[in-house]
Design an enzyme around this catalytic site. Structure first.
Site, short mmCIF file in Angstrom:
data_model
loop_
_atom_site.label_atom_id
_atom_site.label_comp_id
_atom_site.label_asym_id
_atom_site.label_seq_id
_atom_site.Cartn_x
_atom_site.Cartn_y
_atom_site.Cartn_z
N ASP A 1 -25.00 30.95 1.93
CA ASP A 1 -25.20 31.12 0.50
C ASP A 1 -25.01 29.73 -0.06
OD1 ASP A 1 -24.85 31.37 -2.27
OD2 ASP A 1 -24.22 33.45 -2.06
N HIS A 2 -26.11 29.08 -0.44
CA HIS A 2 -26.00 27.64 -0.71
C HIS A 2 -25.12 27.34 -1.92
CE1 HIS A 2 -29.45 28.55 -3.33
NE2 HIS A 2 -29.04 27.54 -4.05
N LYS B 1 -21.96 23.95 -2.86
CA LYS B 1 -21.96 23.06 -4.03
C LYS B 1 -20.56 22.47 -4.22
CE LYS B 1 -25.71 25.20 -6.60
NZ LYS B 1 -26.61 24.09 -6.83
N HIS C 1 -25.19 35.32 -4.72
CA HIS C 1 -24.61 34.15 -5.39
C HIS C 1 -23.52 34.52 -6.40
CE1 HIS C 1 -27.74 32.00 -3.49
NE2 HIS C 1 -28.70 32.27 -4.34
#
Ligand code: NAP
Length: 515
Positions: free
Chosen positions: A208-209, A213, A271
């Site tokens: 889950d990018h 972050k 997300h």
């Protein structure tokens, strides 16, 4: 930090943020040496001609190469059905990377050395025989093999099974799965079971990018590396939490996928719930994969179920109609390419979640995400309660803003006296400018960090199987509720802040979205 030392004598709380800044400054004076990976690996990108691979993964790998972070023998093999030669693929990848990478970071010599790592293999992943050909092509199985599945999830099960049959799923291999993992609890379980039959959980990386972050990881640093917030990070002091991921983009070329998915499955299930977990989790006993994910799982399991008629009071679905964004006319969702003309897929969702545990009982978590909204922004707002007894007229409650997009920053809104006669209060922001504090030249993209973690075998920032299934267990009844108590999406003009009903969700509790 804009309003730095001047306030710390007057306002409790400022001093600790100043300490954070001092720590940053100390660290920026002596940057921590970052490791260069020595593990040579084969990075196999299934779906190598797709948007995700060309737009995100290859630029991230190019940056890692340019920064000298990949071992010399690391190779990248893109796989898809199109019959392309190696040279064809290299020029396709070069075109896309040139467009994606900042001009100052792209140079031909670096590209040429990167391209030497880059190869292409045409295959159909539904064909077992093609994996036999692939096995022959991969001469050494003594290296770490990373299988990055940048394909639709309905191919995941086939790929895992065929890798096993072809003897390509040895102990040094890892598999990376892109969201969405399924479209319901049952389909997610089926995918997880098929993958689990071939790869043990420690070798499965569900990406889950958002978790890659920098600011999201800083949320953990803020909470667990500073004593300041912990005593007030709970129901007694926090009025509510907002998590918003707003996009100006529409569905672009993904109409066919999106129309079957919608905002709930595409964004909120993964997300937004991951962000909620990081805000709400207890401190893990260690910063390692199992301890962190155990705590996130407990949050998902404590989410109060929303089912049946509850959906009408606690959720809002929306779909954009024609409007203007940045002065440009944009069409209604149902006129987008590959979208049904009578589609009732939601392009916006807002909901009121609650976490039934000791820390959060009674604190609303308002989540919203949507396409074609007025502004692109992703942020978490922690709204504290007002002071218990007001000495001054006016004033607002404190609020901590954690912004992921468009810029990454953390700021704390405090009340201060405006200069001049009388106690006139104004909000001021203590701004934690991390890029400046660390004198960073370039912000790492989330995919860069996460790809390195995969190569190193560190799954702390990836979702575990039970987390994904717990998230679907909470989402499924909402989807069913929408279906059973037919909640058609509320129209909102492109370029607006979403349907009116989404504002009503907060207004009825005397609150408003942070705009
Ligand atoms: P895409 O542009 O449609 O790419 C799909 C890729 O899969 C193409 O390279 C396609 O190439 C390949 N493919 C399809 N069927 C195949 C088969 N039978 N054998 C071998 N290769 C096959 O999709 P995408 O946007 O890259 O997204 C891929 C997945 O990642 C989706 O599930 C998406 O939801 C998810 N995702 C995408 C993004 C993004 O930024 N795009 C972000 C997060 C998650 P050929 O047709 O030549 O075979």
């Amino acid at each position: 930090m804009r309003h730095g030392l001047g306030y710390d004598r007057h306002l409790p709380g400022c001093s600790a943020l100043v300490v954070i800044l001092h720590k940053c400054a100390r660290r920026s004076a002596k940057p921590c040496p970052e490791s260069v990976l020595t593990v040579p690996c084969d990075m196999l990108v299934f779906g190598g001609t797709g948007d995700l691979a060309l737009h995100k993964l290859l630029p991230a790998l190019y940056h890692l190469h340019r920064d000298g972070r990949l071992a010399a023998q690391t190779r990248i093999l893109a796989l898809a059905r199109q019959p392309l030669s190696r040279a064809d693929y290299q020029s396709l990848a070069e075109r896309r990377c040139r467009a994606q990478v900042a001009r100052a970071d792209f140079d031909t010599a670096t590209w040429q050395s990167f391209a030497e790592r880059l190869d292409y293999f045409a295959m159909d992943v539904s064909q077992s025989a093609d994996f036999g050909r692939l096995a022959k092509r991969l001469d050494s199985h003594e290296r770490v093999q990373v299988y990055y599945l940048a394909t639709a999830p309905d191919l995941f099960e086939d790929i895992a099974a065929h890798l096993a049959t072809a003897g390509l799923a040895g102990p040094l291999s890892r598999i990376v799965l892109e969201k969405p993992i399924g479209h319901s609890l049952d389909s997610a379980k089926a995918i997880n079971a098929a993958i689990g039959a071939v790869f043990d959980e420690s070798r499965v990386f569900r990406i889950d990018h958002y978790l890659g972050k920098e600011t999201v990881q800083n949320l953990m640093a803020l909470r667990f590396a500073n004593a300041l917030f912990e005593p007030i990070w709970r129901a007694g002091h926090i009025d509510h939490v907002q998590i918003s991921v707003c996009e100006t983009l529409g569905v672009e070329n993904r109409g066919a996928y999106y129309d079957r998915s919608g905002a709930m499955r595409d964004m909120l299930q993964n997300h937004l719930l991951q962000l909620l977990c990081l805000v709400a989790m207890e401190a893990p006993v260690r910063f390692d994969a199992e301890a962190v994910r155990d705590e996130k799982l407990k949050v998902l399991q404590a989410l109060k179920p929303i089912h049946g008629l509850d959906v009408q009071d606690t959720t809002v679905r929306g779909q954009y109609v024609a409007g203007k964004i940045g002065g440009q006319e944009v069409p209604a969702y149902y006129f987008e390419k590959n979208v049904d003309n009578d589609s009732d897929t939601e392009t916006f969702v807002a909901l009121h979640a609650e976490i039934d545990n000791w820390r959060w009982a009674g604190v609303p978590f308002y989540l919203r995400t949507g396409k074609r909204l007025a502004k692109k922004s992703s942020e978490i707002v922690i709204q504290f309660k007002p002071v218990p007894h007001r000495l001054f007229n006016g004033g607002e409650a404190n609020c901590l803003l954690i912004r992921l997009q468009p810029e990454e920053r953390i700021s704390l809104q405090l009340m201060a006296k405006a200069p001049g006669k009388g106690m006139r209060l104004e909000p001021v922001e203590l701004d934690l400018n991390l890029a400046q504090a660390f004198q960073q030249k370039r912000r790492w993209d989330a995919y860069e960090r996460l790809l390195l973690d995969v190569i190193e075998g560190d799954s702390t920032l990836f979702m575990r199987r039970d987390e994904v299934e717990a998230a679907w267990s909470w989402i499924d009844p909402i989807l069913r509720g929408w279906h059973e108590y037919y909640q058609s999406p509320r129209p909102y003009p492109a370029g607006s802040s979403g349907p009116e009903q989404a504002h009503g969700l907060l207004e009825r509790h005397g609150r408003a979205w942070h705009e």
